[in-house]
Design an enzyme around this catalytic site. Structure first.
Site, PDB file in Angstrom:
ATOM      1  N   HIS A 155      35.558  27.709  50.078  1.00  0.00           N
ATOM      2  CA  HIS A 155      35.617  28.226  48.707  1.00  0.00           C
ATOM      3  C   HIS A 155      35.129  27.242  47.648  1.00  0.00           C
ATOM      4  O   HIS A 155      34.547  27.656  46.646  1.00  0.00           O
ATOM      5  CB  HIS A 155      37.049  28.653  48.372  1.00  0.00           C
ATOM      6  CG  HIS A 155      37.160  29.416  47.084  1.00  0.00           C
ATOM      7  ND1 HIS A 155      36.623  30.679  46.926  1.00  0.00           N
ATOM      8  CD2 HIS A 155      37.691  29.100  45.879  1.00  0.00           C
ATOM      9  CE1 HIS A 155      36.846  31.105  45.699  1.00  0.00           C
ATOM     10  NE2 HIS A 155      37.488  30.157  45.038  1.00  0.00           N
ATOM     11  N   ASN A 170      30.686  32.314  45.429  1.00  0.00           N
ATOM     12  CA  ASN A 170      32.010  32.707  45.930  1.00  0.00           C
ATOM     13  C   ASN A 170      32.586  33.862  45.108  1.00  0.00           C
ATOM     14  O   ASN A 170      33.734  33.826  44.673  1.00  0.00           O
ATOM     15  CB  ASN A 170      32.969  31.515  45.927  1.00  0.00           C
ATOM     16  CG  ASN A 170      32.468  30.355  46.756  1.00  0.00           C
ATOM     17  OD1 ASN A 170      31.712  29.523  46.255  1.00  0.00           O
ATOM     18  ND2 ASN A 170      32.872  30.295  48.010  1.00  0.00           N
ATOM     19  N   SER A 174      33.719  31.692  41.742  1.00  0.00           N
ATOM     20  CA  SER A 174      34.941  32.458  41.965  1.00  0.00           C
ATOM     21  C   SER A 174      35.138  33.468  40.819  1.00  0.00           C
ATOM     22  O   SER A 174      34.258  34.284  40.576  1.00  0.00           O
ATOM     23  CB  SER A 174      36.124  31.501  42.114  1.00  0.00           C
ATOM     24  OG  SER A 174      37.263  32.171  42.587  1.00  0.00           O
TER      25      SER A 174
END
Length: 238
Positions: free
Chosen positions: A215, A95, A71
């Protein structure tokens, strides 16, 4: 191997990867500034500045590093690979965001603007995006980390994340090291199209789309991701 987590999480989010990799590699998993046991920035900070804080870690290591991020951590990992090519032997971005649509950018920036520095945000909407409604040990762990997060640290990091749009195309085209871009097939924000686009732009890039994952795939689909990482390390360090 340097493992970088995302907003609201902490080093423990990499538990499954640390367990799988530490027998073969030196694995370092720090808390991002304002998270876990790390000190909080005093004021607004950009994603590039979050990345800059990890440059001394790279310099202290005796060998080039495989930087792995998830992320926001993936965006920091890519920034490090572009900034310090002599210290980064390869990069794996899980991600990662790349060129959000105007609608997606407006939505994430609006959420950043709504955050309060004095109280932890309700983790419910975040957990629903990450896991849906099904209970699981991974969901419970993330809920506990989000509730315990430093509100100021969370807001600063989320704001930096919201106002970053991923690596520039020219930076990816100039990235010389091997690069793995992975995301979940069910991911609605860091979409499969984003990972594929970044892989196509990077000379030694490749994309991995994990079926059934969203995610939090480093936790929910650790087996598939660990296998891909181990295969990647064999290419980087044959």
């Amino acid at each position: 191997m340097l493992l970088l987590h995302g907003v609201g999480l902490r080093a423990e989010a990499w538990g499954a990867q640390i367990e799988a990799l530490r027998g073969s590699y030196q694995v370092i998993a720090p808390d991002m500034q304002g998270h876990g046991h790390s000190s909080c920035p005093s004021g607004p900070i950009t994603l590039a500045e979050y990345a800059q804080a990890f440059l001394p870690v790279l310099k202290e290591l005796s060998e080039p590093v495989l930087v792995v991020g998830h992320s926001m951590g993936a965006m920091i990992a890519l920034e490090l690979a572009c900034r310090a090519p002599a210290d980064v032997s390869a990069v794996a971005a899980f991600n990662a965001i790349f060129e959000r649509s105007p609608e997606a950018a407006a939505a994430v920036q609006a959420r950043a603007g709504s955050l309060d520095e004095t109280a932890a945000p309700d983790p419910g909407p975040t957990l629903e995006r990450w896991f849906g409604n099904a209970p699981s040990p991974e969901r419970s762990a993330c809920e506990s980390w989000l509730l315990a997060a430093n509100p100021k640290g969370y807001k600063l990091a989320y704001t930096a994340f919201a106002h970053a749009d991923g690596p520039r195309r020219q930076a990816l085209q100039s990235l010389a090291c091997p690069a793995l871009f992975a995301t979940g097939a069910l991911e609605q924000n860091s979409t499969p199209e984003m990972s594929k686009a970044m892989a196509d732009l990077t000379p030694k890039g490749r994309a991995l789309i994990v079926e059934g994952a969203a995610h939090m795939m480093p936790m929910t689909h650790a087996g598939a991701l660990n296998g891909a990482l181990l295969d990647f390390t064999q290419e980087v360090w044959p």
